[in-house]
Design a protein around this motif. Structure first.
Motif, PDB file in Angstrom:
ATOM      1  N   MET A  56       0.841  -1.196   0.000  1.00  0.00           N
ATOM      2  CA  MET A  56       0.000   0.000   0.000  1.00  0.00           C
ATOM      3  C   MET A  56       0.879   1.250   0.000  1.00  0.00           C
ATOM      4  O   MET A  56       2.006   1.235   0.483  1.00  0.00           O
ATOM      5  CB  MET A  56      -0.920   0.008   1.222  1.00  0.00           C
ATOM      6  CG  MET A  56      -1.940  -1.101   1.228  1.00  0.00           C
ATOM      7  SD  MET A  56      -3.079  -0.875  -0.135  1.00  0.00           S
ATOM      8  CE  MET A  56      -4.227  -2.178   0.183  1.00  0.00           C
ATOM      9  N   THR A 107      -9.467  -5.833   0.794  1.00  0.00           N
ATOM     10  CA  THR A 107      -8.871  -4.589   1.247  1.00  0.00           C
ATOM     11  C   THR A 107      -9.863  -3.910   2.182  1.00  0.00           C
ATOM     12  O   THR A 107     -11.060  -3.893   1.909  1.00  0.00           O
ATOM     13  CB  THR A 107      -8.573  -3.667   0.042  1.00  0.00           C
ATOM     14  OG1 THR A 107      -7.765  -4.384  -0.871  1.00  0.00           O
ATOM     15  CG2 THR A 107      -7.861  -2.411   0.463  1.00  0.00           C
ATOM     16  N   ASP A 123      -0.876  -1.589   7.035  1.00  0.00           N
ATOM     17  CA  ASP A 123      -1.446  -1.250   5.724  1.00  0.00           C
ATOM     18  C   ASP A 123      -2.445  -2.272   5.215  1.00  0.00           C
ATOM     19  O   ASP A 123      -2.943  -2.156   4.105  1.00  0.00           O
ATOM     20  CB  ASP A 123      -0.334  -1.059   4.695  1.00  0.00           C
ATOM     21  CG  ASP A 123       0.344  -2.368   4.310  1.00  0.00           C
ATOM     22  OD1 ASP A 123       0.316  -3.313   5.118  1.00  0.00           O
ATOM     23  OD2 ASP A 123       0.899  -2.433   3.202  1.00  0.00           O
TER      24      ASP A 123
END
Length: 186
Positions: free
Chosen positions: A77, A177, A166
């Motif tokens: 990320m 995500t 992240d």
């Protein structure tokens, strides 16, 4: 989703990762246990299981390398500092190298004993080393040293995964995500 995309690890990547992780951690303990044994007919089968799992791990890491050429994993990320990205990349290179080197040195050392290297109780692997006490001693020593180094790099890898904020660990577990995570760099 079987393949990786820019935001997520695909199912195949996650399966290979977690199967490899479980086998490596199990082999570190099992290998330590059998390394202390005197080989004889009552425990010879344990060494066969060790060799079988080692060759399975070798095949899995080769499969993983090939798979990542076909379906590249997502990049870290954007929130990950550069030094952490470089450290993670170095740790992954070390992991891949050691996951190839550890079973190969074990196979070479085992072949150098002059005893057939048999996996799954029936499949005899090709002899990849001459029968030699020097080769046997040298490659078993290398196998032991590389295994200890692998254990250290695995611990570094786990610590890095737990430390990073992240969402990489979440992506490797679920493939998803989080809602507040920034997109990968790539």
């Amino acid at each position: 989703m079987i393949g990786n995309d820019p935001d997520r690890f695909g199912l195949l990547t996650r399966l290979i990762h977690w199967i490899t992780a479980l086998l490596v951690i199990g082999m570190l303990g099992f290998g330590t246990y059998i390394a202390r044994m005197q080989v004889d007919m009552s425990n010879f089968h344990l060494f066969g299981w060790h060799k079988t799992v080692g060759i399975v791990l070798l095949a899995l890491i080769v499969l993983r390398i090939l798979w990542h050429r076909l379906s590249p994993p997502p990049q870290p990320m954007a929130t990950v500092p550069g030094w952490q990205r470089r450290l993670a990349k170095g740790a992954h290179i070390a992991l891949y190298g050691l996951l190839l080197a550890v079973p190969l040195t074990g196979w070479i050392a085992s072949a150098a004993t002059g005893i057939d290297v048999v996996i799954l109780g029936t499949v005899t692997l090709p002899r990849i080393a001459p029968v030699s006490q020097a080769w046997e001693n040298g490659f078993f020593a290398a196998h032991g040293a590389l295994t200890k180094l692998l254990a250290a790099v695995v611990l570094l890898h786990i610590a890095g995964a737990l430390h990073r904020s992240d969402g990489t660990l979440r992506r490797m577990v679920s493939g998803k995500t989080g809602p507040n995570e920034k997109r990968p760099l790539g």
